[in-house]
Design an enzyme around this catalytic site. Structure first.
Site, PDB file in Angstrom:
ATOM      1  N   ARG A   1       3.907   8.324 -15.589  1.00 44.29           N
ATOM      2  CA  ARG A   1       2.811   8.042 -15.480  1.00 44.29           C
ATOM      3  C   ARG A   1       1.715   8.196 -15.951  1.00 44.29           C
ATOM      4  O   ARG A   1       0.924   8.215 -14.846  1.00 44.29           O
ATOM      5  CB  ARG A   1       3.394   6.504 -15.631  1.00 44.29           C
ATOM      6  CG  ARG A   1       4.149   5.449 -16.183  1.00 44.29           C
ATOM      7  CD  ARG A   1       4.680   4.062 -15.287  1.00 44.29           C
ATOM      8  NE  ARG A   1       4.895   4.059 -14.058  1.00 44.29           N
ATOM      9  CZ  ARG A   1       5.601   2.860 -13.437  1.00 44.29           C
ATOM     10  NH1 ARG A   1       5.573   2.485 -14.138  1.00 44.29           N
ATOM     11  NH2 ARG A   1       5.978   3.726 -12.063  1.00 44.29           N
TER      12      ARG A   1
ATOM     13  N   ALA B   1     -10.202  18.393  -5.200  1.00 44.30           N
ATOM     14  CA  ALA B   1     -10.730  18.435  -6.276  1.00 44.30           C
ATOM     15  C   ALA B   1      -9.342  18.482  -7.467  1.00 44.30           C
ATOM     16  O   ALA B   1      -7.980  18.877  -6.713  1.00 44.30           O
ATOM     17  CB  ALA B   1     -11.526  19.352  -6.761  1.00 44.30           C
TER      18      ALA B   1
ATOM     19  N   CYS C   1      -0.964   3.016 -10.817  1.00 37.17           N
ATOM     20  CA  CYS C   1      -1.570   2.246 -10.116  1.00 37.17           C
ATOM     21  C   CYS C   1      -2.899   2.367  -9.626  1.00 37.17           C
ATOM     22  O   CYS C   1      -3.597   2.224 -10.390  1.00 37.17           O
ATOM     23  CB  CYS C   1      -1.076   2.851  -8.429  1.00 37.17           C
ATOM     24  SG  CYS C   1       0.658   2.080  -7.796  1.00 37.17           S
TER      25      CYS C   1
ATOM     26  N   LYS D   1      -6.195  -5.280  -1.959  1.00 44.12           N
ATOM     27  CA  LYS D   1      -6.015  -4.328  -2.632  1.00 44.12           C
ATOM     28  C   LYS D   1      -6.380  -3.657  -3.806  1.00 44.12           C
ATOM     29  O   LYS D   1      -5.932  -2.426  -4.089  1.00 44.12           O
ATOM     30  CB  LYS D   1      -4.576  -5.363  -3.371  1.00 44.12           C
ATOM     31  CG  LYS D   1      -3.625  -4.470  -3.909  1.00 44.12           C
ATOM     32  CD  LYS D   1      -2.977  -3.155  -3.440  1.00 44.12           C
ATOM     33  CE  LYS D   1      -2.052  -1.657  -4.228  1.00 44.12           C
ATOM     34  NZ  LYS D   1      -1.543  -1.141  -4.410  1.00 44.12           N
TER      35      LYS D   1
ATOM     36  N   GLU E   1       3.618   6.414  -3.732  1.00 49.40           N
ATOM     37  CA  GLU E   1       5.250   7.685  -3.996  1.00 49.40           C
ATOM     38  C   GLU E   1       5.210   8.339  -3.894  1.00 49.40           C
ATOM     39  O   GLU E   1       4.108   9.475  -3.865  1.00 49.40           O
ATOM     40  CB  GLU E   1       4.989   6.586  -6.404  1.00 49.40           C
ATOM     41  CG  GLU E   1       5.343   5.578  -6.133  1.00 49.40           C
ATOM     42  CD  GLU E   1       4.682   6.124  -7.708  1.00 49.40           C
ATOM     43  OE1 GLU E   1       5.454   7.220  -8.705  1.00 49.40           O
ATOM     44  OE2 GLU E   1       4.513   5.631  -8.984  1.00 49.40           O
TER      45      GLU E   1
ATOM     46  N   PHE F   1       0.914  -1.283  -0.236  1.00 47.42           N
ATOM     47  CA  PHE F   1       0.061   0.243   0.496  1.00 47.42           C
ATOM     48  C   PHE F   1       0.639   1.394  -0.009  1.00 47.42           C
ATOM     49  O   PHE F   1       0.484   2.230   0.403  1.00 47.42           O
ATOM     50  CB  PHE F   1      -0.978  -0.059   1.620  1.00 47.42           C
ATOM     51  CG  PHE F   1      -2.428  -1.609   1.275  1.00 47.42           C
ATOM     52  CD1 PHE F   1      -3.468  -1.265   0.515  1.00 47.42           C
ATOM     53  CD2 PHE F   1      -1.652  -1.957   2.199  1.00 47.42           C
ATOM     54  CE1 PHE F   1      -3.333  -2.590  -0.054  1.00 47.42           C
ATOM     55  CE2 PHE F   1      -2.622  -3.627   1.893  1.00 47.42           C
ATOM     56  CZ  PHE F   1      -3.450  -3.385   1.488  1.00 47.42           C
TER      57      PHE F   1
END
Ligand code: UGA
Length: 473
Positions: free
Chosen positions: A366, A291, A299, A243, A180, A177
């Site tokens: 990404r 927001a 992920c 997960k 980054e 969990f």
């Protein structure tokens, strides 16, 4: 074990037993040294385990062996150097070597998304084959990569098929969990440790591995010798689904607040205050109600789509999840619309962009909203002056070298220089502390579009900016 349960008295007893039993500490092998594998390997080394790591990308493995992380993650380089020096973390030449040396094998390889939304599990399968062929005594194989529910079943089947009759192995699921940007801190401060297991042996081995961490957490909260409240012991499929459900739920919260932000814009309400009021209800919680430009990264978008595929494959109505994805996909358009509203004609205008990473604290781009927005603005003929404290290198590699109109800047001030508008796409702390007077003076026309609601509207207007943000009047 058939259902998800908090650690039972039995688990606590098993944990105590593992504390007193004199066993040779198992070597941990981490296969796949990316954003999940490397922090995990170093976290275990820090807890005192002997850890070996391997990655099929030889260049990446060499870089790590040389003491340099292939990606930016706070604290990681320091941990890497310390544990290479202590010898508690070693990078091996091949995955096969890691399988040979490790007793507990954490599979942390990538599970990228295919064009149809499903997860490409070929790396997981390749590792399972290598493990099957290389079994040399009991091994516990732990699926840590985020994988669709029932992947562990396939890992087990594959190992059994290639293991030449040597069936001394267990497969377990221990999802990560880590976020980054805070992965190292998250490793040592988990909200929960989920263990999907099928045997008592697998359970006690995993509890033993996490024991030093659980002890640390217990000391911190001062609740005696153990704190297994963090541990959820369950079956393989349930662990996998915990997960997937976690990331899908986080994505749902973000898309929900983004939908509310559109409603706020349409009605004149303030999404910041809506989020605050919502989040005060402990059943809802304040987190993940910011927001903005939508969720990116490796992920949330991928895991959401994988879960959609899993639902479709099993005949389950996943309309809710599709709506979450759809709302997120349209966020970039929403931000572009704000640029159009502000600039009217894009062609020939200079737009400064602050923030390219999908979130602060990382160099990862990404699925970052910035990529879509940059491509669209370039297509429309804008000149872009882009800045990010960490992600410029990755963006340079993403766009071809001869891309016209894309200028990489060393500072946010360079990005603002001569710009007709400044667009904030990532909420880096250094952007909070900008010298706004200087920024305003540098710009050709002081238009600021804040896609992360970083600034106070009144303050920005006070500084003379034509300011717009997301979901706020
Ligand atoms: C996510 C999960 O938070 C981790 O728990 C999980 O371990 C990880 O995925 C994974 O599966 O490996 P991560 O992708 O690092 O972690 O990033 P998040 O902090 O979840 O942020 C994801 C995206 O949501 C970012 O683009 C962020 O800007 C956006 N976000 C987040 C919002 O737009 N609003 C929010 O309120 C929160």
């Amino acid at each position: 074990m058939t259902s998800s349960i908090e650690a039972t008295a039995g688990d606590r007893a098993a944990l105590k037993r593992t504390r007193t039993r004199p066993v040779k500490p198992p070597t941990l092998a981490v296969i796949g040294l990316g954003h999940v594998g490397l922090p995990t390997a170093l976290g275990f080394a820090e807890l005192g385990w002997e850890v070996v790591g391997a990655d099929c990308d030889a260049e990446k493995a060499n870089q790590i062996a040389g003491g340099q992380s292939p990606f930016f993650e706070p604290r990681l380089d320091d941990m890497l150097r310390r544990h290479l020096a202590s010898g508690r973390f070693r990078v091996l030449r091949t995955v096969q070597d890691a399988v040979d040396e490790g007793k507990v094998l954490f599979v942390c390889v990538g599970t990228p998304q295919r064009t149809d939304g499903s997860a490409d599990l070929s790396q997981v399968e390749a590792v399972a084959r290598t493990i099957g062929r290389g079994l040399n005594g009991y091994k516990l194989i732990v699926e840590k990569s985020t994988s669709p529910v029932r992947t562990a079943e396939q890992i087990k089947r594959t190992i059994a098929r290639y293991c030449n009759g040597n069936r001394e192995f267990d497969v377990a699921v221990n999802p990560e969990f880590l976020r980054e940007g805070t992965a190292c801190a998250d490793f040592f401060n988990p909200d929960r440790i989920v263990l999907g297991v099928e045997s008592e042996h697998a359970r006690s081995l995993l509890l033993e591995i996490y024991r030093p961490l659980l002890d640390r957490l217990s000391h911190r909260v001062g609740v005696g010798a153990t704190n297994n409240g963090h541990v959820v012991v369950t079956d393989l499929k349930t662990a996998e689904l915990i997960k997937q459900a976690s990331n899908a739920f986080l994505a749902t919260k973000i898309s929900f607040i983004n939908l509310m932000s559109d409603l706020c814009e349409a009605t004149g309400a303030d999404v910041g205050e809506v989020a605050h009021g919502l989040g005060l209800d402990p059943r809802i919680g304040a987190a993940f109600l910011r927001a903005g430009a939508g969720f990116g990264g490796y992920c949330l978008p991928k895991d959401l789509r994988t879960l959609i595929r899993v639902g479709e494959d099993h005949g389950v109505d996943v309309a809710l999840l599709r709506a979450v994805d759809h709302i997120n996909e349209s966020r970039a358009e929403r931000i572009l619309k704000k640029v159009h509203q502000a600039l009217w004609i894009i062609g020939g205008k200079t737009v400064g962009i602050l923030g390219l990473a999908f979130k602060p604290g990382t160099d990862d781009i990404r699925e970052a909203p910035s990529l879509k927005i940059i491509s669209r603005l370039l297509e429309e003929g804008a000149r872009l002056q882009v800045h990010d404290p960490k992600a410029i290198g990755n963006v340079t590699r993403h766009f071809s070298a001869d891309t016209q109109g894309l200028v990489y800047c060393d500072s946010p001030y360079d990005a603002a220089h001569g710009a007709n508008a400044l667009l904030v796409l990532t909420e880096w702390d250094e952007y909070r502390a900008l010298d706004l007077v200087r920024i305003r003076r540098l710009m050709d026309t002081p238009i600021l579009i804040d896609a992360r609601n970083l600034y106070e509207p009144a303050l920005m207007r006070g500084h003379g900016f034509e300011y717009s943000s997301v979901g706020r009047p």
